[in-house]
Every structure is written in C-alpha cells, then in structure tokens.
Scaffold this motif. Sequence first.
Motif, mmCIF file in Angstrom:
data_model
loop_
_atom_site.group_PDB
_atom_site.id
_atom_site.type_symbol
_atom_site.label_atom_id
_atom_site.label_comp_id
_atom_site.label_asym_id
_atom_site.label_seq_id
_atom_site.Cartn_x
_atom_site.Cartn_y
_atom_site.Cartn_z
ATOM 1 N N ASN A 42 53.458 52.387 1.509
ATOM 2 C CA ASN A 42 52.014 52.334 1.637
ATOM 3 C C ASN A 42 51.539 53.591 2.369
ATOM 4 O OD1 ASN A 42 49.366 51.642 1.948
ATOM 5 N ND2 ASN A 42 49.747 49.752 3.084
ATOM 6 N N GLU A 43 50.934 54.513 1.623
ATOM 7 C CA GLU A 43 50.431 55.736 2.240
ATOM 8 C C GLU A 43 49.001 55.511 2.702
ATOM 9 O OE1 GLU A 43 51.224 59.505 0.410
ATOM 10 O OE2 GLU A 43 52.925 58.688 -0.699
ATOM 11 N N TRP A 44 48.801 55.480 4.006
ATOM 12 C CA TRP A 44 47.463 55.305 4.556
ATOM 13 C C TRP A 44 46.673 56.592 4.495
ATOM 14 C CZ3 TRP A 44 47.893 52.140 9.729
ATOM 15 C CH2 TRP A 44 48.367 50.854 9.445
ATOM 16 N N GLY A 45 47.398 57.709 4.447
ATOM 17 C CA GLY A 45 46.725 58.997 4.378
ATOM 18 C C GLY A 45 46.332 59.531 5.742
ATOM 19 N N GLN A 46 45.398 60.449 5.705
ATOM 20 C CA GLN A 46 44.945 61.171 6.886
ATOM 21 C C GLN A 46 44.206 60.251 7.853
ATOM 22 O OE1 GLN A 46 45.714 64.370 6.560
ATOM 23 N NE2 GLN A 46 44.737 65.316 8.292
ATOM 24 N N ARG A 47 44.647 60.192 9.092
ATOM 25 C CA ARG A 47 43.980 59.374 10.113
ATOM 26 C C ARG A 47 43.948 60.146 11.423
ATOM 27 N NH1 ARG A 47 44.243 53.584 8.925
ATOM 28 N NH2 ARG A 47 43.799 53.550 6.715
ATOM 29 N N ARG A 48 43.003 59.803 12.248
ATOM 30 C CA ARG A 48 42.929 60.377 13.593
ATOM 31 C C ARG A 48 43.950 59.651 14.459
ATOM 32 N NH1 ARG A 48 40.309 64.220 14.932
ATOM 33 N NH2 ARG A 48 39.315 64.709 16.904
ATOM 34 N N LEU A 49 44.694 60.394 15.255
ATOM 35 C CA LEU A 49 45.669 59.791 16.158
ATOM 36 C C LEU A 49 44.936 59.113 17.315
ATOM 37 C CD1 LEU A 49 48.244 62.727 16.361
ATOM 38 C CD2 LEU A 49 48.403 60.693 14.953
ATOM 39 N N ALA A 50 45.512 58.064 17.851
ATOM 40 C CA ALA A 50 44.905 57.348 18.979
ATOM 41 C C ALA A 50 44.812 58.267 20.196
ATOM 42 C CB ALA A 50 45.721 56.106 19.310
ATOM 43 N N TYR A 51 45.786 59.147 20.331
ATOM 44 C CA TYR A 51 45.767 60.135 21.408
ATOM 45 C C TYR A 51 46.470 61.392 20.905
ATOM 46 C CZ TYR A 51 50.413 58.124 21.948
ATOM 47 O OH TYR A 51 51.677 57.663 21.695
ATOM 48 N N GLU A 52 46.213 62.491 21.567
ATOM 49 C CA GLU A 52 46.763 63.771 21.132
ATOM 50 C C GLU A 52 48.281 63.801 21.338
ATOM 51 O OE1 GLU A 52 45.878 67.974 22.881
ATOM 52 O OE2 GLU A 52 44.092 67.283 21.825
ATOM 53 N N ILE A 53 49.012 64.268 20.325
ATOM 54 C CA ILE A 53 50.459 64.411 20.421
ATOM 55 C C ILE A 53 50.779 65.870 20.104
ATOM 56 C CG2 ILE A 53 52.702 63.716 19.504
ATOM 57 C CD1 ILE A 53 51.376 61.076 18.631
ATOM 58 N N ASP A 54 51.413 66.562 21.034
ATOM 59 C CA ASP A 54 51.754 67.986 20.850
ATOM 60 C C ASP A 54 50.552 68.793 20.368
ATOM 61 O OD1 ASP A 54 54.351 67.313 21.552
ATOM 62 O OD2 ASP A 54 54.951 66.973 19.477
ATOM 63 N N LYS A 55 49.415 68.588 20.994
ATOM 64 C CA LYS A 55 48.170 69.295 20.666
ATOM 65 C C LYS A 55 47.644 69.007 19.252
ATOM 66 C CE LYS A 55 48.715 73.141 23.923
ATOM 67 N NZ LYS A 55 49.569 72.426 24.805
ATOM 68 N N LYS A 56 48.088 67.893 18.668
ATOM 69 C CA LYS A 56 47.617 67.520 17.326
ATOM 70 C C LYS A 56 46.722 66.285 17.438
ATOM 71 C CE LYS A 56 51.726 69.406 15.184
ATOM 72 N NZ LYS A 56 52.251 69.942 16.437
#
Length: 97
Positions: A42-56
């Motif tokens: 199941n590809e959910w696709g592009q989503r905003r992360l809950a918090y920044e990980i490695d400046k992403k």
Amino acid sequence: MMQKYEGAFILLSNLEAEVRTAEIEKVKNIITERQGTVDKVNEWGQRRLAYEIDKKRDGYYVIINFTSNADAVNEIDRICKISDNFVRQMITVDESK
C-alpha cells in the motif's frame, strides 16, 4: 516459523519513481527469496513527517503486509539501515485476524 508482519517504510521524498520502485522491489525480493509471501503493498505516497528527521520534512510512505520468518525481517532491517534511500522503517507482527 512463518508469521504475518506489517512493515512501514518511509523513503526519501525526492527519489525518482524508478529508484523508489527498485527499493520497494528489493524489500519484496528479500521476502520471497526466504519463502515468504507479500500479501499487500500500500503506497500512501508523499506525506509530511510528524517531526523533522535528518533535516527532512517530507517522506514517501509505503506499507507492506507480508508473511515470512524472522530471518527475512532481520535482513530487511539490515538493508534499510545501510540504504541512504530509507528515512525510517518499522516492522511489527500483524496481530489482526
């Protein structure tokens, strides 16, 4: 012993489609090479992360339900950790019946 698992994978959001597909295929191949079965991808696709990980701030989410032994889970974990294309991964035993 074969068990049902659910793997949640977050890939880099800026990957080209074919690179992303290759990474997903790599995970599926690890499962099938070890006599496991991929039940659902199941590809959910592009989503905003809950918090920044490695400046992403964004990631590409993929959920894979599969049946395999612990050996496949360990190998998927290992491959994801050494790959730069995976931001995070989490594999849990699927308790749902």
